[in-house]
Scaffold this motif. Structure first.
Motif, mmCIF file in Angstrom:
data_model
loop_
_atom_site.group_PDB
_atom_site.id
_atom_site.type_symbol
_atom_site.label_atom_id
_atom_site.label_comp_id
_atom_site.label_asym_id
_atom_site.label_seq_id
_atom_site.Cartn_x
_atom_site.Cartn_y
_atom_site.Cartn_z
ATOM 1 N N UNK A 123 50.195 19.514 25.343
ATOM 2 C CA UNK A 123 51.651 19.525 25.238
ATOM 3 C C UNK A 123 52.184 20.921 24.943
ATOM 4 N N UNK A 124 51.509 21.630 24.027
ATOM 5 C CA UNK A 124 51.948 22.987 23.717
ATOM 6 C C UNK A 124 51.792 23.909 24.922
ATOM 7 N N UNK A 125 50.688 23.740 25.663
ATOM 8 C CA UNK A 125 50.480 24.558 26.861
ATOM 9 C C UNK A 125 51.548 24.273 27.913
ATOM 10 N N UNK A 126 51.901 23.003 28.066
ATOM 11 C CA UNK A 126 52.945 22.650 29.031
ATOM 12 C C UNK A 126 54.295 23.238 28.623
ATOM 13 N N UNK A 127 54.594 23.257 27.320
ATOM 14 C CA UNK A 127 55.847 23.842 26.861
ATOM 15 C C UNK A 127 55.893 25.337 27.147
ATOM 16 N N UNK A 128 54.783 26.025 26.866
ATOM 17 C CA UNK A 128 54.745 27.473 27.120
ATOM 18 C C UNK A 128 54.882 27.750 28.609
ATOM 19 N N UNK A 129 54.184 26.941 29.434
ATOM 20 C CA UNK A 129 54.255 27.143 30.881
ATOM 21 C C UNK A 129 55.677 26.907 31.402
ATOM 22 N N UNK A 130 56.326 25.874 30.903
ATOM 23 C CA UNK A 130 57.690 25.594 31.358
ATOM 24 C C UNK A 130 58.662 26.673 30.903
ATOM 25 N N UNK A 131 58.449 27.216 29.697
ATOM 26 C CA UNK A 131 59.318 28.294 29.219
ATOM 27 C C UNK A 131 59.178 29.538 30.075
ATOM 28 N N UNK A 132 57.928 29.899 30.390
ATOM 29 C CA UNK A 132 57.695 31.079 31.230
ATOM 30 C C UNK A 132 58.266 30.865 32.625
ATOM 31 N N UNK A 133 58.115 29.660 33.148
ATOM 32 C CA UNK A 133 58.659 29.371 34.482
ATOM 33 C C UNK A 133 60.183 29.466 34.485
ATOM 34 N N UNK A 134 60.815 28.979 33.414
ATOM 35 C CA UNK A 134 62.279 29.059 33.347
ATOM 36 C C UNK A 134 62.755 30.503 33.262
ATOM 37 N N UNK A 135 62.048 31.313 32.462
ATOM 38 C CA UNK A 135 62.422 32.732 32.356
ATOM 39 C C UNK A 135 62.234 33.434 33.699
ATOM 40 N N UNK A 136 61.131 33.131 34.370
ATOM 41 C CA UNK A 136 60.865 33.746 35.673
ATOM 42 C C UNK A 136 61.917 33.322 36.707
ATOM 43 N N UNK A 137 62.328 32.055 36.664
ATOM 44 C CA UNK A 137 63.341 31.593 37.625
ATOM 45 C C UNK A 137 64.710 32.195 37.343
ATOM 46 N N UNK A 138 65.047 32.341 36.057
ATOM 47 C CA UNK A 138 66.347 32.904 35.717
ATOM 48 C C UNK A 138 66.436 34.404 35.974
ATOM 49 N N UNK A 139 65.313 35.076 36.033
ATOM 50 C CA UNK A 139 65.333 36.533 36.246
ATOM 51 C C UNK A 139 65.784 36.912 37.648
ATOM 52 N N UNK A 140 65.654 36.001 38.617
ATOM 53 C CA UNK A 140 66.055 36.304 39.987
ATOM 54 C C UNK A 140 65.041 37.086 40.787
ATOM 55 N N UNK A 141 63.863 37.315 40.218
ATOM 56 C CA UNK A 141 62.836 38.078 40.931
ATOM 57 C C UNK A 141 62.331 37.304 42.137
ATOM 58 N N UNK A 142 62.259 35.985 41.993
ATOM 59 C CA UNK A 142 61.763 35.163 43.109
ATOM 60 C C UNK A 142 62.686 35.291 44.312
#
Length: 319
Positions: A123-142
């Motif tokens: 669960x903790x790993x999934x939370x960290x992964x989702x947080x990083x994914x959200x930051x990456x998506x919000x950055x607009x780099x994709x």
């Protein structure tokens, strides 16, 4: 008490006696002076109880019970005691240690099973992964990277890169850099001295620049584009497939395959075979271009070869 007893001198030091000793001394004094003290009205009840009760012997026995004597231990008797004391302390330590350990272990919160620990980690790993994914998506780099990839995944972008490489080499020769100034070294930033150089824009006023640049522009851009516009094989292919395809993409204005073939042919004739078109092409400009372009005319041929392959591959994918 001095008014009660006939011989009060026997109890002159009773203040220093303890309660049991005082009882024994008082009983002895009253028994020794029973003849004289029995006449006292306040003590008659005591003497009647003592003389007529079976508790007399018991009371006297208890009262006269001597104190236990102090037993003096010899050195031999004391030695085993000294040896046994550490053992007793060790036994006490062994007995008490488990209780301390149990109380400490009971205060530490332990998970009920390894499966619970594994689920918590997941669960903790999934939370960290989702947080990083959200930051990456919000950055607009994709989005930016996808846009750059779409722009570079075409034959036109490959041809543009080849032209940029040729221009970079041409600029060093026909538009050289001019010394502008010097940036001093910085000990705080640990940077050395940097000399500032900018292109010499006064070279644009010379005829030598325009002759050389015009020759490159004609052989690498204008003439190949003209041939690719008139010899556009994609235009014929698009119109021939209208009956068989519902959604047909519009034909390109310039055929990339024809562009690369014509550019390679023109470069080979001018730079390698010495074609001058009756003196219209300056020989000195040809030599200058041959040395300025990275790889010379062989570099131009390599670039056109790459363009031919990508044009064919793109045409195959669109079939």
């Amino acid at each position: 008490m001095d008014s009660t007893f006939s011989n009060p001198s026997l109890l002159s030091s009773y203040d220093q006696l303890k309660k049991p000793e005082l009882e024994v001394a008082l009983d002895d004094h009253m028994r020794a002076n029973q003849t004289s003290l029995s006449k006292e009205s306040s003590l008659q009840a005591f003497f009647k109880r003592v003389n007529g009760s079976p508790l007399k012997n018991e009371t006297s026995t208890v009262a006269k019970t001597p104190r236990p004597r102090r037993v003096t231990k010899t050195k031999e008797d004391e030695e085993p005691t000294d040896i046994d004391e550490p053992a007793a302390g060790a036994n006490a330590l062994v007995t008490r240690t488990p209780r301390t350990s149990i109380s400490f272990a009971s205060s530490v919160p332990l998970p009920p099973s390894p499966a619970v620990v594994a689920n918590q980690i997941d669960r903790q790993t999934a939370k960290v992964r989702s947080t990083i994914s959200a930051i990456w998506a919000d950055s607009g780099i994709v989005e930016v990277s996808d846009g750059i990839r779409d722009s570079l995944s075409t034959t036109v972008s490959i041809e543009s890169l080849a032209i940029i490489v040729e221009l970079f080499g041409l600029q060093k020769d026909v538009l050289p850099l001019k010394y502008l100034g010097l940036v001093p070294a910085s000990q705080a930033l640990r940077t050395p001295e940097i000399s500032l150089k900018v292109p010499d824009l006064f070279a644009l006023l010379s005829s030598e620049f325009w002759i050389t640049f015009s020759l490159w522009l004609a052989t690498s851009v204008l003439l190949p584009l003209m041939f690719s516009y008139f010899f556009n094989l994609t235009l014929k292919a698009k119109h021939g497939n209208v009956r068989h395809a519902k959604n047909v993409q519009p034909a390109a204005q310039y055929d990339p395959l024809t562009y690369n073939i014509s550019k390679a042919l023109i470069s080979w004739l001018v730079y390698s075979q010495g074609v001058r078109l009756g003196g219209w092409i300056d020989a000195e400009s040809v030599v200058k271009l041959e040395t300025a372009i990275p790889g010379g005319h062989q570099g131009v041929l390599i670039g056109t070869g790459i363009g031919i392959l990508t044009s064919i591959y793109e045409a195959v994918l669109h079939k």
